[in-house]
Write a protein that holds these residues in place. Structure first.
Motif, short mmCIF file in Angstrom:
data_model
loop_
_atom_site.label_atom_id
_atom_site.label_comp_id
_atom_site.label_asym_id
_atom_site.label_seq_id
_atom_site.Cartn_x
_atom_site.Cartn_y
_atom_site.Cartn_z
N SER A 1 39.69 32.26 34.18
CA SER A 1 39.07 30.97 34.49
C SER A 1 39.43 29.86 33.51
O SER A 1 38.80 28.81 33.52
CB SER A 1 37.54 31.13 34.54
OG SER A 1 37.03 31.60 33.30
N ALA B 1 34.48 34.79 35.16
CA ALA B 1 34.32 33.38 35.49
C ALA B 1 33.52 32.65 34.41
O ALA B 1 32.99 33.27 33.49
CB ALA B 1 33.61 33.25 36.84
N ASP B 2 33.48 31.32 34.55
CA ASP B 2 32.68 30.44 33.67
C ASP B 2 33.25 30.34 32.27
O ASP B 2 32.51 30.03 31.33
CB ASP B 2 31.21 30.90 33.62
CG ASP B 2 30.57 30.91 34.99
OD1 ASP B 2 30.77 29.93 35.74
OD2 ASP B 2 29.91 31.90 35.33
N TYR C 1 35.55 27.53 33.88
CA TYR C 1 35.31 27.10 35.25
C TYR C 1 34.63 28.20 36.07
O TYR C 1 34.93 29.38 35.91
CB TYR C 1 36.63 26.70 35.92
CG TYR C 1 37.31 25.54 35.22
CD1 TYR C 1 36.81 24.26 35.34
CD2 TYR C 1 38.42 25.76 34.42
CE1 TYR C 1 37.41 23.19 34.69
CE2 TYR C 1 39.04 24.70 33.77
CZ TYR C 1 38.52 23.42 33.89
OH TYR C 1 39.13 22.38 33.24
N SER C 2 33.74 27.77 36.95
CA SER C 2 33.05 28.72 37.81
C SER C 2 34.01 29.24 38.88
O SER C 2 35.03 28.62 39.19
CB SER C 2 31.84 28.07 38.48
OG SER C 2 32.26 27.14 39.47
N GLU D 1 33.94 38.03 41.96
CA GLU D 1 34.10 37.84 40.52
C GLU D 1 33.99 39.20 39.83
O GLU D 1 33.02 39.92 40.04
CB GLU D 1 33.01 36.93 39.96
CG GLU D 1 32.87 35.58 40.63
CD GLU D 1 31.64 34.82 40.13
OE1 GLU D 1 31.34 34.90 38.92
OE2 GLU D 1 30.98 34.17 40.95
#
Length: 247
Positions: free
Chosen positions: A145, A180-181, A184-185, A200
């Protein structure tokens, strides 16, 4: 059914994700290390202790005189009860050009009684694995991400759709985000890549070490976050028909 996992940049978790998914597949599944740049399964998951003849190059030699099923019986290695049977990959980059990917892909997609999860490594438009990608029933673009990873994934997403003939929104080409995160998600990444979000994979260092480094699983391995998530994602992929719709 043949499912391919591919990345835009190196080391985003393709091999770890592929092994986890194949281990949780709702039907009989085989993991094929099809990374054209040389696979890591022997040294990573296998810990360097792998039968020398249990690999893709040896299988290709067998196909000159026998069927794929018979060749797989000879060359696939089942390392542990918790793991899928694995066909290890190539030893070096140069071997990829000698693999008849366009012939091998349809054969893998039609194995009687088993599905194939293929670790296709890092995407390169000019390498020899493109014919294999074109024969996959489903392609999964695996990405981290970070900004660099997301930008690279967004660049190759249209190429994967073109390879399979998938239109926008077709789940035959989907996105899997590893951890993720950061920053960015998964939803933001899927929107940027214009691909359906498959799921995810969580940060689970202990479980990841089993698949990437051959660590011994603990008692709770089957119930850990990575394996639970892999089961959900595997079921979604396994439900897709040739049209990309659930069957």
């Amino acid at each position: 059914m043949l499912v391919g996992l591919v990345s835009a940049k190196g080391s985003p978790g393709v091999t770890t994700s592929a092994l986890a998914l194949a281990s949780q597949w709702p039907r009989t599944a085989l993991l094929v290390d099809a990374d054209p740049f040389g696979g890591d399964v022997r040294a990573g998951f296998g810990g360097g202790d792998w039968p020398p003849a249990a690999g893709l190059a040896e299988l290709i030699v067998d196909l000159r005189s026998t069927t794929l099923e018979q060749a797989l019986y000879r060359r696939v290695h089942h390392l542990a009860p918790y793991a899928p049977p694995v066909l290890a990959g190539l030893g070096c980059v140069g071997q990829s050009a000698s693999i008849p990917w366009s012939r091998l892909g349809p054969l893998l997609a039609r194995i009687d009684g088993a599905d194939v999860v293929a670790d296709c490594g890092r995407f390169a438009a000019a390498d020899g694995v493109m014919p294999l990608l074109r024969t996959c029933d489903a392609l999964v673009l695996v990405t981290a991400s970070s900004l660099r990873a997301v930008r690279s994934a967004a660049r190759i997403a249209p190429l994967l759709q073109e390879a399979t003939g998938a239109e926008a929104g077709d789940p035959r080409v989907s996105l899997l985000v590893v951890v993720a995160d950061e920053p960015y998600s998964a939803a933001e990444i899927a929107d940027g890549c214009r691909l359906p979000l498959l799921g995810e994979m969580p940060k689970d260092a202990i479980a990841a070490a089993v698949w990437s480094d051959g660590a011994r699983p603990g008692r709770s391995f089957a119930r850990c976050a990575m394996q639970r998530t892999a089961r959900q994602i595997a079921e979604k992929l396994a439900s897709l028909g040739p049209s990309g719709r659930p069957i």
